[in-house]
Each structure stands twice: as structure tokens, then as C-alpha cells.
Design a protein around this motif. Structure first.
Motif, PDB file in Angstrom:
ATOM      1  N   TYR A 275       0.846  -1.029   0.077  1.00 36.25           N
ATOM      2  CA  TYR A 275       0.086  -0.088   0.053  1.00 36.25           C
ATOM      3  C   TYR A 275       0.842   1.250  -0.018  1.00 36.25           C
ATOM      4  O   TYR A 275       0.527   2.217  -0.635  1.00 36.25           O
ATOM      5  N   ASN A 281      -0.168   1.035  -8.293  1.00 37.30           N
ATOM      6  CA  ASN A 281      -1.441   1.464  -8.816  1.00 37.30           C
ATOM      7  C   ASN A 281      -2.289   0.339  -9.183  1.00 37.30           C
ATOM      8  O   ASN A 281      -1.816  -0.507  -9.193  1.00 37.30           O
ATOM      9  N   ALA A 282      -3.623   0.686  -9.370  1.00 37.30           N
ATOM     10  CA  ALA A 282      -4.626  -0.265  -9.398  1.00 37.30           C
ATOM     11  C   ALA A 282      -4.333  -1.227 -10.730  1.00 37.30           C
ATOM     12  O   ALA A 282      -4.681  -2.257 -10.798  1.00 37.30           O
ATOM     13  N   ASN A 305      -8.366   0.733   2.899  1.00 36.62           N
ATOM     14  CA  ASN A 305      -7.356   1.705   2.311  1.00 36.62           C
ATOM     15  C   ASN A 305      -7.022   0.848   1.046  1.00 36.62           C
ATOM     16  O   ASN A 305      -6.577   1.311  -0.184  1.00 36.62           O
ATOM     17  N   LYS A 309      -7.630   1.559  -3.049  1.00 39.00           N
ATOM     18  CA  LYS A 309      -6.200   1.938  -3.910  1.00 39.00           C
ATOM     19  C   LYS A 309      -6.142   1.029  -5.074  1.00 39.00           C
ATOM     20  O   LYS A 309      -6.160   1.549  -6.170  1.00 39.00           O
ATOM     21  N   PHE A 310      -6.415  -0.338  -4.756  1.00 33.41           N
ATOM     22  CA  PHE A 310      -6.007  -1.252  -5.796  1.00 33.41           C
ATOM     23  C   PHE A 310      -7.249  -2.029  -6.590  1.00 33.41           C
ATOM     24  O   PHE A 310      -6.937  -2.741  -7.465  1.00 33.41           O
ATOM     25  N   ASN A 311      -8.301  -1.567  -5.934  1.00 34.79           N
ATOM     26  CA  ASN A 311      -9.733  -2.449  -6.518  1.00 34.79           C
ATOM     27  C   ASN A 311      -9.504  -3.546  -6.415  1.00 34.79           C
ATOM     28  O   ASN A 311      -9.974  -4.303  -7.315  1.00 34.79           O
TER      29      ASN A 311
END
Length: 520
Positions: A275, A281-282, A305, A309-311
Motif C-alpha cells: 500500500y 497503482n490499481a 485503504n 487503492k487497488f480495487n
């Protein structure tokens, strides 16, 4: 059926399927199965018999996979050992575990030389060569262990592909996992072939693993979490494992993109580092269908979180070495509940009981107990501890929990005084015994304190009879006798430790005292 025989069947049915990638080099199921068979045959030629104990001092590598499955195919009992343990810690496990053969990297040679005089039962040291080949180092031939040293490659090359191996029984001991104990000495949890196979199979089904999955294997293979969830279950499902020798966010993102990884299993610390990684990134993790967390409680804030952020979805579970290890997971076909360890997996029962062993009402707190084909047969050479842990077929975990009306479990408190550092269990008594052995120490108490990266770290509070003793000196002493993650992050000297009327050190009072001091 067992792990080794099932892998053999997969190799016959899907010979060219990639079993693993390691350092970007692929290995098919047929190639892996052949190496396993030849290693098992090589062990037999060294005199290894069914029921003999083989220790693995290896990190994440093909050597570990081949040694594990090869030893099992030969009917041996495997004892995985953390290779970063000190000579004292490793020596105790090898001696207590009646080990006959040790498999390790060539870097293990100096350590083996240090402890082997205390290990008369060890007949062979099988050395896995690295680029710094210890077998070729000057002076190795003069070492007293040298006559017992064998090359891993030579053992494999000596084996026969026609090797069949002994017939394995479900209740034969396949693995002995040494866990830290409140007495300060590790206990060896004996897991049978049935224990390991059933848990790997049930976890694979529960998490819907299949031969299209590509599972990142970066958790330590010698740890039971990785063994079942990121090694045995994927191989049992015909999946491909992506072996990562050492966790790093950069490498996880690289491997995920290169091989389109679908499953990641990690401890909360790993999720925190991923994280926080600035270049992640996603898009990098878009191929993940599932993330698995275990080893310690995952903070709800981090879970939310990370997912935002990463779906991706993180499924938190629960287990312990004595249960092979998984007993609960958040289900994939129902809502995931943040903060919950999920529901009982297939074929495993969990329930919450009071001190009399009676199930408590929904919502009430009690001890979590477990029953199923995954529960160990007992502790090696410790019948009294076995009787205390297993009662009427139920394994008493020592963890306090509650269950909601939908059958989701929540851990509300850990085993008394247990410290979890980056997913590893550390019992204060084990650290205290080492510090107590220092000639200048009068008293010591060890506590776990919150840490944003490791979840918790070890902190020691010492009363010394030598006013000149420094924390740096005592820390250096600890590093000589404890694995890195067990070494205190801080050592504080006190005039005295809080005690009750019988002289027992009051940990809770000390924790309050320390917290109050920090707060002020």
C-alpha cells in the motif's frame, strides 16, 4: 491420496503445464515430478527409511519444493526450520526432532559445523549449491562434518525415475512443525498426510483455486501459512506458483504484471508495504482475483485503504500450526465482513466455548476450539501438552473469540501474552529466558508494543545489577541467541518490575505503567 501422489497424477495428466516460475525460469509438472522422484530415490540410497526425520533449512526455492515432496514420497517426516534461526535454536529443533538428514543451502555449512557435535543422529547434510558454492570453498574438506556432506544435485542425479516409494498411510506423520511455547521451548506439532492433504484440498476448494491460477508464493515456505495456502493448495489444484525468494513490493508488482498473477497471499505487514509503495497503482494488480491475509489480524483501516487503492478484495482467514493450519476464511460467495476471520471452511468445525467446554451463546466471548481432519495428532514427545491441547477430539486454540448470528467468527484477544511480529508468533517467555541468561540481568519482562510496519514488535523491560550495562550490549547478546524477529526493538531499564503478593511479575500492570509513561 496424499500430496505427493496427487502431484504425480497431475504430472501424468498435464505434463507440460508450468508448475512454477523461479527467477523467471519455468518448470513443468513433469520436470518437477521427475526431480521429486529422483530425490526420493536418492534419499533411499543414502539409507533413509520410512519414518526417518528430515529437516529443511531452506528459503523459497525449487530446492524446498523438491525436498519437501521428495521426502514425503520416500515416506520420511519433514521438519521445516526457519533458516535465520540461531545455532542454538536450530540445534534444539534438530536434537529434539531426532533428525537424520538436514537439507540446507551451502551457507549453512559453518552453522552445521558449530552444532553438529551435539547432533550424533544426523547422518547426512545435503547441501543445495548456490552461486557461492560452499562445497568448493577452501578448507571445507578439513571440517569435521565434511564426511557427512552431500551435494543436492548429486543426490538427485543418483536417483531413479522408476522409484515407487513405500505405501503411505493417512495417519503417518508427514510434517513436524515447531511452534514457540509458553515454556520457552518450541513444541513440535505432528501433522499427518491426511491433515495436510485435507486442509490443502479444502482450502483450494474454498478459494476456488484451479489450473488457470497463478499464485504468488512469497510467504516463507517453512511457515505453515505458505505451505498450505500458497504451495500445497495451488499444486493440488494444478495451478502455477510464482516463487519469490524474498518479499519486496517492487518484485511483487513486477511479477504480477509479467505473469498476470491471480492470487496473492500475505500477512498484514506485506499489505502495508504494498500500500505504501509509491509506484504501485490499481493497473498493476488488475489481474488479481483474490488476496488472502492471515498470520495476524489485518487492521480494518488498512484493509479498506488497500482495497480502495487497488480495487481488489482481501479475504481474511484464521489458522494455527496445530490445524494444518486453516480453520476459517471469509467466504467468496457471501459478503466479506471486515474484522472477521470468516466462517468455518469445508469439513472443519469451529465453536466458542466457556471454561467448562460448553458452547456459549451467539455474540458472547469464549475460547475458540476446532475439530476436523486437519487437526494434528499431537505434539512430538509431549503427551501431557497433547492432552491439554486436544480434548474429546477438539483442539483448544487458546484464542478468545465470538461468533455472530451468521456464523462469522471474530478474534477478540490473542493467546495470553502472545506477540505477533510480521505474522510470526513470539512468546515473551522464550525471549525472557535468553535475557535471563545474561550474567548482569536480575529480572526481565517482555511485552508486545504496536508497530505500524510489523503489527507488533518486542519490547523488553530489565532490572540489572550492573549499572554500566547498556541496552546496546544486551541487544547484541540477544542477536546471538534469537532469530532476528524475536530480538527486542527496545530495551528499557527499570528499578523494579510490578509484582503481585506471590512475587509473580504482572505483565498487564507493566503494560499499563509503560503506556501511561509514554502518554505523559
Amino acid at each position: 491420496m496424499n500430496l505427493s501422489s496427487q502431484l504425480h497424477e497431475t504430472a501424468k495428466a498435464s505434463a507440460e503445464k508450468i508448475a512454477y516460475y523461479f527467477l523467471d525460469k519455468p518448470c513443468t509438472y513433469a520436470e518437477l515430478d521427475g526431480a521429486i522422484t529422483k530425490f526420493a530415490s536418492g534419499l533411499e540410497k543414502l539409507g533413509v527409511k520410512q519414518g526417518d526425520h528430515i529437516a529443511l533449512l531452506l528459503g523459497n526455492s525449487p530446492h524446498f519444493v523438491i525436498s519437501l515432496y521428495g521426502a514425503l514420497r520416500a515416506g520420511a517426516t519433514v521438519i521445516p526450520v526457519n533458516p535465520i534461526y540461531t545455532a542454538d535454536e536450530i540445534g534444539y529443533i534438530l536434537h529434539n526432532g531426532d533428525v537424520k538428514v538436514v537439507v540446507g543451502l551451502d551457507m549453512m555449512i559453518p552453522l552445521a559445523e558449530k552444532v553438529h557435535s551435539q547432533l550424533p543422529k544426523v547422518e547426512h547434510y545435503i547441501i543445495c549449491e548456490t552461486e557461492h558454492n560452499g562445497l568448493g570453498q577452501p578448507g571445507v574438506e578439513q571440517l569435521s562434518i565434511y564426511p557427512k556432506v552431500k551435494s543436492f544435485t548429486a543426490v538427485v542425479d543418483s536417483g531413479d525415475l522408476s522409484y515407487q516409494g513405500p505405501e503411505l498411510q493417512d495417519e503417518d506423520t508427514a510434517l513436524i512443525l515447531y511452534t514457540s511455547g509458553t515454556t520457552g521451548k518450541p513444541k513440535g506439532a505432528m501433522l499427518t498426510h491426511k491433515n495436510l492433504f485435507s486442509n490443502a484440498q479444502d482450502v483450494g476448494h474454498y478459494l476456488r483455486m484451479n489450473n488457470d491460477d497463478r499464485v504468488i508464493t512469497t510467504l516463507p515456505m517453512f511457515h505453515v501459512f505458505c505451505l498450505t495456502v500458497a504451495l500445497n493448495a495451488p499444486l493440488l489444484s494444478g495451478a502455477t506458483i510464482l516463487i519469490v525468494p524474498k518479499f519486496s513490493p517492487r518484485e511483487i508488482f513486477r511479477i504480477t504484471k509479467k505473469y498476470e498473477a491471480t492470487v496473492f497471499a500475505g500477512v498484514p505487514t506485506m499489505y502495508n508495504f504494498l500500500y505504501q509503495y509509491p509506484d504501485g497503482n490499481a493497473e498493476d494488480l488488475k489481474t488479481f482475483r483474490l488476496c488472502i491475509s492471515g498470520g495476524a489480524s489485518l487492521p480494518v483501516a488498512l484493509l479498506k485503504n488497500f482495497e480502495a487503492k487497488f480495487n481488489v478484495v482481501i479475504s481474511e482467514g484464521y489458522g494455527l500450526s496445530e490445524a494444518s493450519p486453516v480453520t476459517c476464511f471469509n467466504p467468496l460467495d457471501r459478503p466479506r465482513k471486515p474484522g472477521s476471520i470468516g466462517t468455518s471452511i469445508l469439513h472443519v468445525e469451529n465453536k466458542v466455548v466457556n471454561e467448562l467446554g460448553e458452547e456459549v451463546p451467539v455474540g458472547e466471548v469464549g475460547e475458540l476450539i476446532v475439530r476436523g481432519p486437519n487437526v494434528m495428532k499431537g505434539y512430538y514427545k509431549m503427551p501431557e501438552e497433547t492432552q491439554a491441547a486436544i480434548k474429546d477430539g477438539w483442539l483448544y486454540t487458546g484464542d478468545m473469540a465470538r461468533m455472530d448470528e451468521e456464523g462469522y467468527f471474530y478474534i477478540v484477544d490473542r493467546k495470553k501474552d502472545l506477540i505477533i511480529v510480521g505474522g510470526y508468533n513470539v512468546y515473551p517467555r522464550e525471549v525472557e529466558e535468553v535475557i535471563y541468561n545474561h550474567k548482569d540481568v536480575v529480572e526481565v519482562a517482555v511485552l508486545g508494543v504496536p508497530d505500524p510496519n510489523q503489527g507488533e514488535v518486542v519490547s523488553a523491560y530489565v532490572v540489572s545489577k550492573n549499572p554500566d550495562l547498556t541496552s546496546d550490549q544486551l541487544l547484541e547478546y540477544c542477536r546471538e541467541h534469537l532469530a532476528k524477529y524475536k530480538v527486542p526493538s527496545t530495551i528499557e531499564f527499570l528499578e523494579e518490575l510490578p509484582k503481585n503478593t506471590t512475587g509473580k511479575i504482572l505483565r498487564r500492570a507493566l503494560k499499563k505503567q509503560v503506556t501511561h509513561t509514554v502518554g505523559n
